[in-house]
Design an enzyme around this catalytic site. Structure first.
Site, PDB file in Angstrom:
ATOM      1  N   ASP A  32       0.905  -1.147   0.093  1.00 37.97           N
ATOM      2  CA  ASP A  32      -0.096  -0.063   0.034  1.00 37.97           C
ATOM      3  C   ASP A  32       0.876   1.303   0.056  1.00 37.97           C
ATOM      4  OD1 ASP A  32      -2.006   1.828   0.255  1.00 37.97           O
ATOM      5  OD2 ASP A  32      -3.086   0.686   1.542  1.00 37.97           O
ATOM      6  N   ARG A  88      -0.182   4.358  -0.910  1.00 40.12           N
ATOM      7  CA  ARG A  88      -0.689   5.604  -0.513  1.00 40.12           C
ATOM      8  C   ARG A  88      -0.466   6.375   0.437  1.00 40.12           C
ATOM      9  NH1 ARG A  88      -6.920   3.247  -0.771  1.00 40.12           N
ATOM     10  NH2 ARG A  88      -5.577   1.560   0.709  1.00 40.12           N
TER      11      ARG A  88
END
Ligand SMILES: [Zn+2]
Length: 433
Positions: free
Chosen positions: A363, A365
């Site tokens: 991930d 982000r």
């Protein structure tokens, strides 16, 4: 927070070296770094003796252009695209170019704002490196880290008044000749030029982990990671600009649409605002990452489309709230890579494994942009619409108080059950309980 960064900046201003480490997943190395203008021949000798790597001079693209320093090669195939220019020696006052004294002479030419391209012989024994203009926010390398540290240290130096006078250690240098990028830290007159060397241990291997700690201890040097510099800049610099705000009627209700651009990737991000946002009580907030397949086409491979819809309904019902829509497709890896990962999932890998097999962390982000948009909208306290506990960790450091979390209930379907189970079991999402 960030006492460690402030400590490092103070040491640099005082002419000390620091050790900069990068990510374990990247080069996993430590470099001795210092401000070029503070370096003495004995510091270069220390770098030769204790660093044992290649002594390089990080500088800006503008500075490289002023001195006529083109890239070392046309097509850069280095693993991390390290931006070496042609190597150089000072023409005057040097003999072999490689002694500590000679390399120091060469460094003085690189520092001198009056220096011309013809003051440098090419190739030589000192290696300039060109930092990307966005610094560590653009590339998480030692080159960018050194230039960011130099900029931050010089901008904060009380000895530099910004009235065009050189600092106490730079009497020969005239200030104000090196252009600064707009919006970058550093005041007119300060030259962000650094000096670094990789730290190689006595056996010839890269010094890592405990060895670096021992070296830092031995010489009384502070250590800082590239990740800490990224966090420092992300928190302290304004990275978003509001371009416009529009009336925005939707089938979920009446909203206002604020349009933002970030200064890192120049992506356009959106905020859908409902009602007047209070700064003293918690605002209902959804930070949603773009998912083209789920948001637009109603893909059942994930639950993004339903979450987006449900969040807009929920904020509209509440009569007050914000949905921030971040343009970071596929947990930050981009549309193409997300779809390639889907291909791998067809072969039986789950969403986390598929990203890992493409070489991405599960991930990528970053919520710093979302946090800055919320701050710009005047939000200080929030209740977050999310099933992801990590989002709360991501927003905390930006002066936003997360006072609660409201899950978005989405029933699993036959297509996305496996995906949702992987998110629950591997990423800790609070779903399917
Ligand atoms: Zn999705």
């Amino acid at each position: 927070m960030f006492e460690s960064v402030e400590g490092v900046l103070n040491d640099l201003r005082a002419g000390k070296m620091v050790i900069v480490t990068d990510d374990k997943d990247r080069e996993d190395e430590g470099d001795f770094v210092m401000l070029a203008e503070k370096a003495r021949p004995e510091d270069i000798n220390f770098m030769m003796r204790e660093g044992r790597g290649l002594i390089c001079v990080p500088l800006t693209k503008e500075r490289a252009q002023q001195l006529g320093l083109p890239p070392m090669v046309h097509r850069n195939t280095a693993l991390h695209e390290t931006a070496f220019t042609i190597s150089v020696d000072a023409i005057e006052n040097t003999t072999t170019g490689i002694s500590a004294q000679d390399r120091w002479q060469t460094l003085q030419v690189l520092l001198d704002p009056d220096a011309q391209a013809q003051d440098l012989a090419r190739p030589g024994h000192l290696f300039p490196l060109v930092a990307r203009p966005g610094g560590v926010l653009q590339r998480a390398g030692h080159t960018e880290a050194s230039i960011d540290l130099a900029r931050l240290a010089l901008a904060l130096d009380p000895g530099r008044s910004g009235h065009g006078e050189a600092g106490p250690t730079g009497p020969r240098r005239k200030a104000g000749l090196v252009p600064q990028e707009a919006g970058s830290p550093g005041q007119a007159g300060a030259q962000p030029i650094a000096l670094l060397v990789e730290i190689v241990d006595e056996d010839g291997n890269m010094a890592r982990g405990e060895q670096l700690e021992a070296i830092a201890e031995k010489y009384g040097l502070r250590t800082i990671s590239v990740a800490e510099i990224i966090a420092y800049r992300r928190t302290r610099e304004k990275l978003v600009e509001r371009l416009t705000t529009l009336r925005f009627p939707t089938r979920y209700g009446e909203f206002e649409l604020a349009v933002y651009q970030d200064s890192i990737n120049h992506d356009t991000h959106l905020a859908l605002i409902k009602g007047e946002l209070p700064s003293d009580s918690p605002v209902l907030v959804r930070v949603h990452s773009q998912c083209l397949t789920g948001d637009i086409f109603g893909s059942l491979r994930c639950d993004c489309g339903s979450q987006l819809e449900r969040a807009l309904e929920r904020i509209n019902e509440e009569g007050c709230g914000v949905l921030v829509y971040l343009r970071q497709e596929g947990r930050g890896i981009g549309l193409k890579n997300k779809l390639l990962a889907y291909g791998l999932q067809e072969q039986g890998l789950d969403t986390v494994e598929a990203n890992q097999s493409l070489g991405f962390k599960s991930d990528l982000r970053e919520y710093g942009i979302g946090a800055q948009i919320l701050r710009d909208l005047g939000v200080r306290k929030l209740r977050l619409l999310t099933n992801n506990p990590r989002k709360i960790i991501g927003l905390d450091g930006y002066g936003l108080e997360v006072e609660g979390r409201e899950p978005i209930e989405i029933p699993a379907n036959v297509e996305n059950r496996h995906y949702l189970e992987a998110k629950r079991d591997k990423l800790g999402h609070l779903i399917l309980q």
